[in-house]
Design a protein around this motif. Structure first.
Motif, PDB file in Angstrom:
ATOM      1  N   ILE B 378       0.832  -1.203   0.000  1.00 35.48           N
ATOM      2  CA  ILE B 378       0.000   0.000   0.000  1.00 35.48           C
ATOM      3  C   ILE B 378       0.872   1.261   0.000  1.00 35.48           C
ATOM      4  CG2 ILE B 378      -2.009  -1.091   1.068  1.00 35.48           C
ATOM      5  CD1 ILE B 378      -1.121   0.175   3.732  1.00 35.48           C
ATOM      6  N   ARG B 379       2.171   1.078  -0.189  1.00 35.00           N
ATOM      7  CA  ARG B 379       3.116   2.187  -0.238  1.00 35.00           C
ATOM      8  C   ARG B 379       3.101   3.034   1.044  1.00 35.00           C
ATOM      9  NH1 ARG B 379       5.663   5.127  -3.979  1.00 35.00           N
ATOM     10  NH2 ARG B 379       4.645   6.968  -3.178  1.00 35.00           N
ATOM     11  N   CYS B 380       2.977   2.370   2.186  1.00 35.99           N
ATOM     12  CA  CYS B 380       2.909   3.133   3.426  1.00 35.99           C
ATOM     13  C   CYS B 380       4.284   3.665   3.808  1.00 35.99           C
ATOM     14  CB  CYS B 380       2.352   2.275   4.559  1.00 35.99           C
ATOM     15  SG  CYS B 380       3.447   0.929   5.052  1.00 35.99           S
ATOM     16  N   GLY B 381       5.351   3.037   3.283  1.00 32.32           N
ATOM     17  CA  GLY B 381       6.699   3.540   3.551  1.00 32.32           C
ATOM     18  C   GLY B 381       7.307   3.039   4.843  1.00 32.32           C
ATOM     19  N   ARG B 382       6.620   2.152   5.558  1.00 31.91           N
ATOM     20  CA  ARG B 382       7.186   1.673   6.824  1.00 31.91           C
ATOM     21  C   ARG B 382       8.527   0.962   6.614  1.00 31.91           C
ATOM     22  NH1 ARG B 382       1.967   2.102   7.867  1.00 31.91           N
ATOM     23  NH2 ARG B 382       1.233   2.583   9.971  1.00 31.91           N
ATOM     24  N   MET B 392      15.152   1.341   0.193  1.00 34.37           N
ATOM     25  CA  MET B 392      13.703   1.368  -0.058  1.00 34.37           C
ATOM     26  C   MET B 392      13.267  -0.059  -0.382  1.00 34.37           C
ATOM     27  SD  MET B 392      12.088   4.541  -0.562  1.00 34.37           S
ATOM     28  CE  MET B 392      11.420   4.883  -2.165  1.00 34.37           C
ATOM     29  N   SER B 423      10.520  -6.697   6.841  1.00 37.46           N
ATOM     30  CA  SER B 423       9.489  -7.740   6.881  1.00 37.46           C
ATOM     31  C   SER B 423       8.662  -7.630   8.151  1.00 37.46           C
ATOM     32  CB  SER B 423      10.119  -9.131   6.843  1.00 37.46           C
ATOM     33  OG  SER B 423      10.721  -9.390   5.612  1.00 37.46           O
ATOM     34  N   TYR B 424       9.358  -7.322   9.262  1.00 39.36           N
ATOM     35  CA  TYR B 424       8.655  -7.214  10.542  1.00 39.36           C
ATOM     36  C   TYR B 424       7.605  -6.115  10.478  1.00 39.36           C
ATOM     37  CZ  TYR B 424       7.808  -6.227  15.470  1.00 39.36           C
ATOM     38  OH  TYR B 424       7.195  -6.018  16.679  1.00 39.36           O
ATOM     39  N   ALA B 425       8.002  -4.970   9.904  1.00 36.12           N
ATOM     40  CA  ALA B 425       7.130  -3.801   9.951  1.00 36.12           C
ATOM     41  C   ALA B 425       6.032  -3.827   8.897  1.00 36.12           C
ATOM     42  CB  ALA B 425       7.966  -2.534   9.779  1.00 36.12           C
ATOM     43  N   CYS B 426       6.218  -4.572   7.808  1.00 36.02           N
ATOM     44  CA  CYS B 426       5.280  -4.484   6.683  1.00 36.02           C
ATOM     45  C   CYS B 426       3.854  -4.868   7.088  1.00 36.02           C
ATOM     46  CB  CYS B 426       5.716  -5.386   5.529  1.00 36.02           C
ATOM     47  SG  CYS B 426       4.572  -5.301   4.130  1.00 36.02           S
ATOM     48  N   PRO B 427       2.890  -3.933   6.939  1.00 39.96           N
ATOM     49  CA  PRO B 427       1.515  -4.246   7.327  1.00 39.96           C
ATOM     50  C   PRO B 427       0.838  -5.186   6.324  1.00 39.96           C
ATOM     51  CG  PRO B 427       1.602  -2.053   6.398  1.00 39.96           C
ATOM     52  CD  PRO B 427       3.022  -2.547   6.452  1.00 39.96           C
TER      53      PRO B 427
END
Lengths: 338, 450
Positions: B378-382, B392, B423-427
């Motif tokens: 979703i291109r949240c950038g986390r 990136m 990977s951890y942060a990706c929603p």
């Protein structure tokens, strides 16, 4: 030591954060609820009908578009609901429901799914739909109903919005006379939303609450709303020759808060890095102020955000950080781009 | 950049980018390291380090004692292997390692005596060359998890001008507390190791870098840092924010010195050397006793383990035996990991030996499994915001999917250390680390073609 079951063997990391894309969309929906209630209070039960049509049509469009393209269904990510609610927030309460439906189809099918679905559209679906409707049905899209008209039994009128009034004073070079002008809501009324306007844009306090919630939840960063609203404030302060009341009307008037908090911050159509967000926010603010002050239309939020949406890939190319440890400047080096 | 001292400890001199706030789960922090009795059998793989595998120098049927050299290599980048129990060599065969590679291995059946090898004497070390030789003979590899032969790291070219030794006590991976225990239980070994390295390698400054979630360790480390032998105050404790991956070498160097390791370079290239705290303490003990690396401390934890513990086990002990020593499983695990949950390896079963570089065994219960169905970005950038290497990840993943080597090259993916933060942060549950690996493989293949 024997194990009855087979173990999962997968690549690291073996733990994941609890944040999910669906959860993020749910947070956005929650953040929109205060403004939604405000809309129901000011514009009556028809708000429910308009929102039901946009959300329902968005969901149906998403479902059939994915089906027709033979792609996995994505109703579960709730992004279509968010688009539906935000589109409703951008419409006048008196909009014929079929027009609201057409807007929803444009948003989901043309703007979002034709470009690959969530994360791939290059402009904000709800905003693009609003622009398509404004151009196609100019009269229906500029018929503003006064707050509480539904309760008092007053008909919808094509009246000048507060911003339009403000602009006529600015154009005639007599902005010092605008305060207390006939029919202009007071600043308190503007803050709580007792004014004419599209569904979700009127109640400043509800939008600010929603924004605060999103910032606290870590869903959006302050960069875009802050620079967007800040840039408009600075330009209006100069244009208004230091008149803070003029600035306040501009900040709470039109769709600035709705746009800066909920639409310019759309992940898909805004830059990823903080530097990019700042450039994006300033650009949106500058365009909004220029359109409001010098354009032929009273409002410029939708066009400003759409124009900046289109520039996002270029902003990204300029602001993508260099990988760790890369020397600061290397001559002839190509920028990392999309 | 100059570090400011406050309350007797230093604060980080540079702000590092990214990182994630993972739950610490340091459940075993206050548990002293228990010594696990000698197992009936150990399997010692010939590849327990980065570099050339060793070759056995014993035969089936030989009797060996604890600490006896049983395998070595003529190559420099390698670390010899010693018998970790006393007994009889019953097999020289093959065994799978946690990473799936099959390695030659030596099996020793215990005679139950744990008889020390009589040839063990403390090495004579008076200069740099003797130190490096002794460290190689000890079989030491980086105990923090990487498994790089320590003597190779110590043997940096003298023209590198290494002026700062950084002792890594960050221990930023969740669950693991063995480095913390080393500080609490063996702080004087750490001090002795620090002074040996500092003097023999001619390194001016020492920074002991520790995360702020270990106040007791900070107290102990301050005691050794403020001791009277260090009259010039060249050994300092620096407290860093607990944030994963604070202990990653490049991140740690930047946080403690403000220097950035350029892509493709080593910390030595910018005058730094990073050592894991347990490795430093081991060097001190080895120089005192001459006893090589035959056992190590492990944190055994996770929601499926009955009695989480810190244990000291003989290298080569079966993972299943270690888990049994900790009460076995209290419920069915769905995953068993050697190492930490962010960078460790999921293993296929418990029938694997503990290696020199293993610092933890974690067993996660089914009920704690968190499945995130992979969805579109979703291109949240986390991912970009948490990347400690300023990459990136989502962009790199996109290029990796279409195998665009030219674009991948421009992203600088080679600096990725696969810390797992993205990977951890990706929603959206996208396995970004795997895409980073894929991108690197594509680059390597492209490089091979030319």
């Amino acid at each position: 030591m024997t194990l009855d079951k087979k173990l999962t063997v997968s690549a690291s990391p073996h733990i994941r954060s609890s944040v999910t894309s669906t959860g993020i969309m749910l947070d956005v929906i929650l953040a929109l609820i205060p403004a939604f209630f405000a809309a129901v209070i000011f514009f009556g039960p028809r708000v429910l009908a308009v929102t039901a049509v946009t959300v329902g049509t968005c969901l149906l469009s998403e479902y059939f578009a994915r089906k027709a393209m033979k792609r996995p269904g994505t109703l579960g990510d709730l992004s279509a609901v968010v688009t539906g609610v935000i589109l409703a927030f951008n419409l006048p309460v008196s909009i014929p429901l079929w027009m609201a439906g057409i807007g929803s189809v444009v948003a989901i099918v043309v703007v979002k799914q034709f470009f690959g679905g969530i994360g791939m559209n290059f402009v904000n679906p709800a905003l693009m739909a609003r622009i398509v409707l404004t151009v196609s049905f100019p009269s229906a899209m500029s018929t503003w109903t006064s707050a509480f008209a539904w309760r008092d039994g007053v008909e919808a009128v094509t009246s000048a919005s507060p911003l339009a009034q403000l602009n006529s004073f600015f154009a005639s070079g007599s902005i010092e006379n605008f305060a207390g002008a006939q029919g202009l809501p007071t600043l308190t009324q503007m803050f709580f939303g007792q004014r004419s306007g599209s569904l979700g844009e009127v109640c400043a306090v509800a939008l600010l609450l929603g924004g605060l919630f999103l910032i606290i939840r870590g869903v959006i960063s302050v960069a875009i709303p802050f620079t967007y609203i800040g840039t408009v404030a600075v330009i209006m302060l100069i244009a208004g020759k230091g008149d803070f009341t003029f600035v306040a009307y501009h900040l709470m008037g039109g769709g600035l808060l709705l746009g800066a908090i909920f639409m310019a911050t759309d992940y898909t159509t805004s830059p990823v890095n903080v530097k990019g967000k700042i450039i994006f926010g300033i650009g949106c603010g500058f365009l909004t102020a220029v359109i409001r002050l010098f354009g032929s239309m009273p409002e410029g939020v939708s066009f400003s955000i759409i124009i900046m949406n289109v520039l996002v890939p270029h902003i990204e190319r300029l602001t993508t950080p260099k990988p760790f440890g890369t020397p600061k400047k290397v001559r002839g080096e190509k920028a990392v781009g999309q | 950049m100059k570090a400011k001292k406050s309350g007797g400890v230093l604060k980080a001199v540079a702000r590092t980018h990214g990182g994630v706030g993972v739950a610490h789960n340091k459940n075993t922090a206050e548990m002293e390291v228990e010594r696990m009795p000698a197992p009936a059998q150990v399997i010692l793989p010939m590849q327990q380090h980065i570099g050339v595998p060793c070759s056995p120098i014993v035969k089936v049927g030989d009797m060996v004692a604890v600490g006896q050299l049983i395998a070595d290599s003529e190559k420099y980048v390698s670390a010899p292997i010693h018998a970790s129990i006393s007994g009889k060599i019953t097999k020289i065969g093959e065994t799978p390692l946690p990473n799936g590679v099959i390695s030659q291995s030596i099996t020793i059946e215990s005679d139950g005596e744990m008889r020390p090898f009589e040839g063990i004497t403390p090495p004579t070390v008076t200069n740099r060359e003797e130190l490096i030789k002794a460290v190689r003979a000890s079989g030491l590899v980086g105990l923090g998890g990487a498994g790089f032969p320590t003597h190779v790291k110590l043997n940096f070219p003298p023209d590198k001008n290494v002026d700062t030794l950084i002792i890594n006590v960050a221990e930023c991976e969740p669950y693991i507390t063995v480095d913390y225990r080393e500080c609490i239980d063996n702080s004087w070994d750490i001090l002795s190791g620090i002074f040996t390295l500092k003097e023999l390698l001619g390194i001016k400054n020492v920074i002991i870098a520790v995360e702020d979630n270990k106040p007791a360790a900070i107290k102990e480390l301050r005691k050794i840092a403020d001791n009277s032998n260090d009259t010039d105050d060249t050994v300092k404790v620096m407290v860093l924010k607990s944030r994963y991956p604070q202990g990653a070498e490049k991140v740690l160097v930047q946080a403690t010195t403000g220097r950035r390791v350029p892509p493709g370079k080593l910390p030595a290239d910018i005058g730094c050397m990073v050592m894991n705290v347990a490795s430093v303490a081991f060097i001190a003990r080895y120089l005192k006793t001459g006893k090589p690396l035959v056992s190590r401390s492990l944190t055994v934890d996770g929601s499926a383990i009955a009695n989480p513990k810190n244990v000291r086990v003989a290298i080569g002990t079966n993972v299943g035996d270690v888990i049994d020593f900790c009460g076995g499983f209290k419920e069915d695990p769905y995953k068993i990991i050697t190492g930490g949950p962010m960078m460790g390896l999921a293993i296929i079963g418990t029938d694997l030996p503990v290696l020199k570089q293993n610092n933890a065994i974690l067993a996660l219960a089914e009920k704690t499994r968190r499945v995130k169905r992979e969805m579109d970005c979703i291109r949240c950038g986390r991912c970009a915001n948490v990347c400690p290497m300023d990459l990136m990840p989502t962009l790199i993943a996109r290029f990796a999917k279409v195998k665009d080597a030219e674009k991948i090259k421009q992203t600088g993916v080679t600096v990725c250390m696969e810390c797992g933060s993205c990977s951890y942060a990706c929603p959206s549950g996208i396995p970004l680390v795997q895409y980073m690996r894929l991108a690197k493989t594509i680059l390597a293949e492209e490089g091979g073609k030319k």
